[in-house]
Design a protein around this motif. Structure first.
Motif, mmCIF file in Angstrom:
data_model
loop_
_atom_site.group_PDB
_atom_site.id
_atom_site.type_symbol
_atom_site.label_atom_id
_atom_site.label_comp_id
_atom_site.label_asym_id
_atom_site.label_seq_id
_atom_site.Cartn_x
_atom_site.Cartn_y
_atom_site.Cartn_z
ATOM 1 N N THR A 19 0.940 -0.883 0.151
ATOM 2 C CA THR A 19 0.200 0.083 -0.185
ATOM 3 C C THR A 19 0.692 1.580 -0.027
ATOM 4 O O THR A 19 0.929 2.306 0.190
ATOM 5 N N ASP A 20 2.073 1.399 -0.997
ATOM 6 C CA ASP A 20 2.335 2.076 -0.817
ATOM 7 C C ASP A 20 2.033 3.276 -1.961
ATOM 8 O O ASP A 20 4.263 4.281 -1.975
ATOM 9 N N PHE A 21 1.467 3.221 -2.473
ATOM 10 C CA PHE A 21 1.154 3.924 -3.463
ATOM 11 C C PHE A 21 0.037 4.969 -2.904
ATOM 12 O O PHE A 21 -0.395 4.466 -2.534
ATOM 13 N N PRO A 22 -0.023 6.216 -4.306
ATOM 14 C CA PRO A 22 -0.919 6.994 -3.542
ATOM 15 C C PRO A 22 -2.312 5.823 -4.305
ATOM 16 O O PRO A 22 -2.154 5.525 -5.073
ATOM 17 N N HIS A 23 -3.416 6.707 -3.226
ATOM 18 C CA HIS A 23 -4.592 5.830 -3.671
ATOM 19 C C HIS A 23 -5.400 7.388 -3.833
ATOM 20 O O HIS A 23 -5.288 8.770 -3.044
ATOM 21 N N ARG A 24 -6.408 7.763 -4.771
ATOM 22 C CA ARG A 24 -7.380 9.044 -4.679
ATOM 23 C C ARG A 24 -8.069 8.201 -4.526
ATOM 24 O O ARG A 24 -9.221 7.137 -4.773
ATOM 25 N N SER A 25 -10.016 8.933 -3.377
ATOM 26 C CA SER A 25 -11.219 8.624 -3.855
ATOM 27 C C SER A 25 -11.630 8.879 -5.343
ATOM 28 O O SER A 25 -11.050 9.430 -6.187
ATOM 29 N N ARG A 26 -13.041 8.316 -5.473
ATOM 30 C CA ARG A 26 -13.623 9.053 -6.517
ATOM 31 C C ARG A 26 -14.069 10.357 -6.751
ATOM 32 O O ARG A 26 -13.787 10.682 -7.898
ATOM 33 N N GLU A 27 -14.449 10.711 -5.692
ATOM 34 C CA GLU A 27 -14.151 12.557 -5.889
ATOM 35 C C GLU A 27 -13.330 13.158 -6.850
ATOM 36 O O GLU A 27 -13.771 13.562 -7.466
#
Length: 131
Positions: A19-27
């Protein structure tokens, strides 16, 4: 008969996924997509302004730039520098399609201001491509 597995698998599974990469939300993803559609619409609007100068297109370009700036967190949009050569009817058709895409994303994002702007631009470009 079989020897038991003694080492960890080299194949990652969903449970093992890092989980070391950035995640973006749906928004956030919708904001990015909507800003892209509006930026493309702004570029076509700038091309049309060079071909057919009008206060309606000037106002639309200002409103589009404001919304792109808002969606990008203050980053000003790149504006098109055009020569004024091109097919106005084709540009109106392209602008109509881009405004339609922006309307769909704005509706799914529940962004009323952009939805209204996109619908207005669809109407304006639909009328201009016919007449």
């Amino acid at each position: 008969m079989y020897e038991p597995i003694r080492t960890k698998s080299v194949h990652s599974t969903m449970a093992d996924a890092p989980t070391d990469f950035p995640h973006r939300s749906r928004e956030e993803e919708l904001d990015i997509q909507l800003a892209g559609h509006l930026s493309a619409l702004l570029a076509v609007t700038d091309e049309l302004r060079a071909l057919e100068p009008s206060t309606d297109l000037d106002t639309a370009a200002e409103r589009l730039a404001e919304q792109v700036t808002r969606l990008r967190g203050g980053g000003t949009p790149v504006r098109a520098v055009t020569s004024g050569a091109g097919d106005a009817a084709a540009l109106h058709e392209r602008a109509h399609a881009l405004a339609g895409r922006a309307l769909v994303v704005a509706a799914s994002r529940a962004d009323t201001a952009v939805a209204i702007l996109a619908a207005e631009r669809m109407d304006a470009h639909a009328l201009s491509s016919v007449g």
